[in-house]
Design a protein around this motif. Structure first.
Motif, PDB file in Angstrom:
ATOM      1  N   ASN A 207      -4.543  -3.442 -12.026  1.00  0.00           N
ATOM      2  CA  ASN A 207      -4.855  -2.359 -11.086  1.00  0.00           C
ATOM      3  C   ASN A 207      -3.586  -1.653 -10.643  1.00  0.00           C
ATOM      4  OD1 ASN A 207      -7.484  -4.236  -9.518  1.00  0.00           O
ATOM      5  ND2 ASN A 207      -7.736  -2.462 -10.839  1.00  0.00           N
ATOM      6  N   ASP A 242      -7.310   3.715 -10.329  1.00  0.00           N
ATOM      7  CA  ASP A 242      -6.774   2.411  -9.954  1.00  0.00           C
ATOM      8  C   ASP A 242      -6.476   1.550 -11.185  1.00  0.00           C
ATOM      9  OD1 ASP A 242      -5.803   0.565  -8.153  1.00  0.00           O
ATOM     10  OD2 ASP A 242      -7.740  -0.419  -7.851  1.00  0.00           O
ATOM     11  N   SER A 322      -7.698  -8.934  -7.854  1.00  0.00           N
ATOM     12  CA  SER A 322      -7.540  -7.560  -8.314  1.00  0.00           C
ATOM     13  C   SER A 322      -6.753  -7.507  -9.620  1.00  0.00           C
ATOM     14  CB  SER A 322      -6.812  -6.721  -7.260  1.00  0.00           C
ATOM     15  OG  SER A 322      -7.620  -6.531  -6.136  1.00  0.00           O
ATOM     16  N   SER A 338     -11.589  -4.914  -9.022  1.00  0.00           N
ATOM     17  CA  SER A 338     -10.722  -3.978  -8.321  1.00  0.00           C
ATOM     18  C   SER A 338     -10.896  -3.966  -6.814  1.00  0.00           C
ATOM     19  CB  SER A 338     -10.956  -2.562  -8.861  1.00  0.00           C
ATOM     20  OG  SER A 338     -10.124  -1.623  -8.249  1.00  0.00           O
TER      21      SER A 338
END
Length: 469
Positions: A207, A242, A322, A338
């Motif tokens: 991410n 992201d 993440s 995420s």
């Protein structure tokens, strides 16, 4: 504000507090029933008992004892109506519950043998109680031989052979060697997250929010399942989706993941998440796909606000997960974990709980694959766009604002004030939904916008490089 400036909207609002369970009123403890069971009080028998000198042993067959027993029997008198002497019938009592009032002293026996038998019976009851306890003790302690102890049993045979195909164990075994813990530090802080290996030469997908703190000259250390460590550098990142790619150096023998596809996911299908929540490297959790195409706004500013059309899952995802993979039961990566939804704390302080509540979001791998490929090949991500500002319409849908001259929106004939209610077959309830749907598609894709009046307009999507702030 462009279509990337969609107003921030969380996937779910505050939830009403759970209704309190019904309080059971404390009931007064019921009074102990009286001895008669009729609401009155039992009057104990008060027949006189003859005392004997301590040095004189009581003899039940002596003339004195015989006289005493006969007098006590005569002093018992009559029982009240509704009572019954055990062993005798009282046919003339009125109907009602039968209550047996136990006399305090047994009726005198006329036969010497009866007295002897009664004495023996009393002794037998006492001995029976003691003997019963003794027998029970002996039986519980040693009957049937020596005691069985689980600690003395041999260990079962060690598990061997292949793991069942399609099991969580099989997915974990296949995917775990490719999952990486990323320890990140920079001028503005430090943290850690996860990622997974794309290639044997060290490319790792993660991410943007995991590595952005190190983008300005910070440090990233990659830690693998087998304990290997290597230094990583940022190759490129895209705050709007992201997504980021880093490259690890100084480590060999890496195992790339197998990428799946996200366009054929089904709600309810099982999935597995692997990552490093709270620095617990290699944590495996499982769940299902809870929902698809969930528009999620996950922070950022202006044109670089993160908005995704996410895969929702109930597999446990926590801070540190993440960037880690979400996989199907074939061990293929179908998403990048995420974000999570964290309701306000119960204390009402306005803070986030920061833990798993069964609502996690992953970036679909089809979108991540395209972005990662752009970053590796060019060093930049490419953002899909239409060139129009957008906001949520009061009546629902995404209302277009200012149209950029020469943009895909203008070329398609879209006007300021148009309200988009569908993109292809996807309903568009708000601005975030439109932005998310556009970003999941590739530049030059042709899509159909359905407007609030029913008009359908075909738009060829554009692409532009993303320069992270």
């Amino acid at each position: 504000m462009t279509e990337n400036d969609a107003e921030k909207a969380r996937p779910a609002g505050d939830r009403p507090e759970a209704e309190q369970s019904a309080n059971w009123a404390a009931q007064p403890a019921p009074q102990q029933p009286d001895a008669t069971g009729l609401g009155g009080h039992a009057t104990p028998h008060t027949g006189a008992q003859q005392a004997y000198p301590a040095e004189q042993q009581y003899n039940p067959w002596s003339p004195q004892a015989q006289q005493t027993q006969t007098q006590e029997h005569q002093a018992q008198g009559q029982y009240t109506q509704g009572h019954q002497i055990p062993g005798q019938q009282t046919p003339f009592t009125q109907p009602g519950p039968s209550v047996y009032a136990v006399p305090q002293q047994r009726q005198a026996q006329k036969s010497t043998s009866g007295k002897l038998l009664a004495g023996v019976a009393a002794i037998a009851l006492v001995v029976g109680g003691v003997a019963g306890g003794t027998v029970g003790y002996l039986t519980g302690d040693g009957s049937g031989g020596s005691a069985v102890n689980a600690l003395d049993a041999p260990k079962p045979a060690q598990q061997t052979g292949n793991l069942p195909a399609g099991s969580v164990e099989a997915v974990a075994q296949k995917l775990s060697p490719s999952v990486v813990e990323l320890q990140v530090s920079g001028r503005s802080g430090a943290g850690e997250g996860s990622g997974f290996v794309l290639s044997t030469d060290g490319y790792v997908l993660t991410n943007n929010h995991v590595v952005e703190v190190a983008a300005g000259g910070g440090q990233i250390q990659a830690v693998f399942q087998d304990g290997k460590k290597g230094t990583a550098t940022v190759v490129g990142r895209d705050p709007t989706t992201d997504i980021a790619v880093v490259k690890v150096s100084g480590v060999s023998g890496l195992t790339p993941v197998e990428l799946g596809r996200s366009d054929d996911l089904r709600v309810g299908q099982p999935v597995v998440a692997i990552g490093s929540p709270f620095e617990l490297t290699g944590t495996v959790t499982s769940g299902i796909v809870s929902a698809l195409n969930r528009p999620v706004s996950a922070g950022g500013n202006g044109d670089q606000t993160t908005v995704m059309s996410a895969v929702q899952t109930d597999a446990a995802i926590n801070p540190g997960n993440s960037g880690g993979p979400l996989a199907n039961m074939a061990g293929q990566v179908i998403g990048i974990n995420s974000a999570i939804y964290s309701p306000k704390s119960a204390q009402g302080q306005g803070g986030e709980s920061g833990g798993n509540v069964g609502i996690g979001f992953a970036i679909p791998i089809d979108q991540a694959r395209r972005t990662a490929d752009d970053i590796i090949n060019t060093g930049q991500a490419t953002q899909t766009f239409i060139g129009a500002r957008v906001q949520t319409a009061p009546t629902g849908g995404a209302q277009l604002g200012e149209i950029t001259p020469g943009s895909p929106a203008e070329k398609a004939g879209l006007k300021s004030g148009d309200v988009v209610t569908k993109l292809d077959d996807r309903s568009i309830p708000n601005a975030d939904a439109l932005v998310a749907e556009i970003r999941t598609r590739a530049p030059n894709d042709k899509v159909k916008f359905t407007l609030s009046g029913g008009k359908v307009i075909e738009v060829t999507l554009g692409g532009q490089p993303v320069t992270p702030n």
